[in-house]
Motif scaffolding. Structure first.
Motif, short mmCIF file in Angstrom:
data_model
loop_
_atom_site.label_atom_id
_atom_site.label_comp_id
_atom_site.label_asym_id
_atom_site.label_seq_id
_atom_site.Cartn_x
_atom_site.Cartn_y
_atom_site.Cartn_z
N ILE A 103 29.90 41.83 45.19
CA ILE A 103 29.68 41.73 43.89
C ILE A 103 30.99 40.91 42.78
N ALA A 104 31.92 41.38 42.86
CA ALA A 104 32.89 40.14 42.18
C ALA A 104 32.52 39.09 42.56
N SER A 105 31.85 38.49 43.55
CA SER A 105 32.20 37.12 44.39
C SER A 105 31.08 36.13 43.56
N ASP A 106 30.38 36.87 43.42
CA ASP A 106 29.08 36.27 43.00
C ASP A 106 29.28 35.75 40.84
N LYS A 107 31.02 36.22 40.09
CA LYS A 107 30.78 36.51 38.79
C LYS A 107 31.34 35.05 38.65
N PRO A 108 30.64 34.10 38.00
CA PRO A 108 30.99 33.11 37.46
C PRO A 108 32.08 32.22 37.45
N ARG A 109 33.60 33.04 36.41
CA ARG A 109 34.81 32.51 37.26
C ARG A 109 35.38 33.11 38.17
N SER A 111 33.95 32.41 41.43
CA SER A 111 32.73 31.69 42.52
C SER A 111 33.43 30.67 43.04
N ASN A 112 34.30 30.34 42.46
CA ASN A 112 34.93 28.93 43.21
C ASN A 112 35.84 29.41 44.17
N TYR A 113 36.16 30.79 43.61
CA TYR A 113 37.02 30.95 44.85
C TYR A 113 37.59 31.78 46.14
N MET A 114 36.13 33.35 45.09
CA MET A 114 36.40 33.86 46.66
C MET A 114 34.62 33.46 47.14
N VAL A 115 35.05 33.60 48.45
CA VAL A 115 33.79 33.26 49.53
C VAL A 115 33.17 34.74 49.81
N SER A 116 32.05 34.26 48.93
CA SER A 116 31.04 35.82 49.52
C SER A 116 30.90 36.53 50.57
N GLU A 117 31.04 36.04 51.65
CA GLU A 117 30.42 36.47 53.59
C GLU A 117 32.22 37.04 53.07
N ILE A 118 31.63 38.46 54.10
CA ILE A 118 32.89 39.18 55.47
C ILE A 118 33.26 38.25 56.17
#
Ligand SMILES: Cc1cc2nc3c(=O)[nH]c(=O)nc-3n(C[C@H](O)[C@H](O)[C@H](O)COP(=O)(O)OP(=O)(O)OC[C@H]3O[C@@H](n4cnc5c(N)ncnc54)[C@H](O)[C@@H]3O)c2cc1C
Length: 345
Positions: A103-109, A111-118
């Motif tokens: 959920i967090a990785s989708d947030k605009p601030r 998304s450049n840092y958190m890769v959404s796939e586990i």
């Protein structure tokens, strides 16, 4: 001798402010007595995500936008590498954490840092039953080398005095601060936890946090990313890793302790399963403030004394922005935001 500034303390705060003065053609002298060493022992990581809750660090993007070019510029100046790009792998403890990450990785601030796939890769020596969340565009600054090189540079320029600043010897009048042979227009105190002995600013509410770190040698652990679990394991190259850090709000000494070491070992061994040797054990005091914001501003009575402190757990990212903010305040009269100013206390 007439100069523009006296700086007291040369950790990340003093270094950033001295750089700001240099860039603006101001004259200064720095006093440094090695009484604190937070900046020297620091992990040096920069990362805009709080790894406990997966929320953004306050003001992180604004800080990084200034900090990364700031360190690049110093790399150019000294022709040396200080900024190492390092991805972070956060070990998940539960399925719920995996969901929160997603959920967090989708947030605009973020998304450049958190890769959404586990990530479910297995690495020798690391227990990770629920996989990893990966952070990119993160890294570490080799603060120890940077500060040593900067101090040597100031020494050769005749801009550093390796001695304690004695507050009692400072004479103040309307327009000048006289200390030894120097007549400066301002003194900026960048003492980290040394603030507690500064009679002008020790009324500010520091809630310092001692931290201890180990350096280990683990030849079988072959990772080039930082692992974050109960503690972090940060690659330094040649199979050396930094392991940290503890938080202790009671002990005010900067000495490493057996208690700190035991805590680090026990947390490390909760997920590391390969053999390792401890080669170094260090400690320092983080100058943290209750509200986790920096402390900048002029003394309420003495207009020509200023403080630059409160870098807390994230000095690498905040220091360059805070230095510019304080400079603009002192030299151009730009008001300080409530998040920065000491007037909030
Ligand atoms: C274990 C640990 C791990 C950390 N990891 C990270 C990390 O990964 N990333 C990150 O961003 N931050 C990290 N930090 C936090 C970071 O170190 C601090 O935010 C930052 O270094 C504080 O810098 P400073 O210049 O304010 O204080 P300091 O580094 O403490 O510098 C203050 C300087 O002032 C000098 N001084 C004090 N009084 C006097 C006096 N009277 N006369 C002369 N000199 C004086 C001291 O000797 C010292 O050199 C960590 C800290 C610790 C302890």
């Amino acid at each position: 001798m007439k100069i523009d500034y006296i700086i007291v303390g040369l950790g990340l705060a003093g270094l950033s402010f001295s750089r700001e003065l240099e860039k603006n053609g101001k004259s200064y002298i720095v006093y440094e007595d090695n009484s604190q060493n937070s900046s020297i022992v620091a992990g040096g990581m920069y990362n805009p995500v709080i790894l406990k809750r997966f929320t953004p660090v306050w003001n992180a993007i604004e800080q990084l936008n200034l900090a990364l070019p700031f360190y690049k510029d110093l790399e150019k100046k000294f022709n040396k590498k200080y900024d190492y790009s390092v991805d972070i792998y956060r070990i998940f403890k539960t399925i719920e954490e995996q969901n929160n990450w997603f959920i967090a990785s989708d947030k605009p601030r973020l998304s450049n840092y958190m890769v959404s796939e586990i990530l479910h890769e297995k690495y020798e020596g690391i227990q990770s039953n629920f996989g990893f969340g990966k952070l990119i565009n993160t890294g570490r600054i080799d603060t120890k080398s940077l500060i040593n090189d900067y101090r040597n540079y100031l020494l050769t320029m005749g801009l550093l005095k390796n001695e304690s600043f004695n507050y009692e010897k400072l004479k103040l009048d309307q327009s000048n601060c006289t200390y030894e042979e120097f007549q400066a227009t301002k003194v900026v105190f960048c003492e980290g936890f040394g603030l507690s002995t500064n009679p002008f600013f020790n009324y500010l509410p520091m809630k310092e946090a001692k931290g201890e770190l180990l350096v280990i040698h683990a030849p079988k652990l072959k990772v080039d990313f930082l692992i974050k679990a109960a503690v972090f394991v940060m690659p330094l190259g040649n199979n050396y890793y930094k392991v940290g850090a503890t938080f202790n709000w009671k002990d005010k000494s900067k000495n490493p302790t057996q208690e700190g070491k035991n805590e680090l070992i026990s947390k490390l061994e909760s997920f590391l399963t390969v053999p390792y040797k401890i080669v170094e054990h260090v400690a320092g005091i983080r100058p943290t403030i209750k509200d986790r914001r920096p402390l900048l501003g002029k003394h309420p009575k003495h207009n020509n004394l200023a403080v630059f402190n409160g870098l807390g757990t994230r000095g690498v990212m905040i220091a360059p922005l805070a230095a510019k903010t304080l400079y603009n305040h002192l030299e151009k009269g730009v008001e300080l935001d409530n998040d920065f100013t000491i007037n909030r206390f």
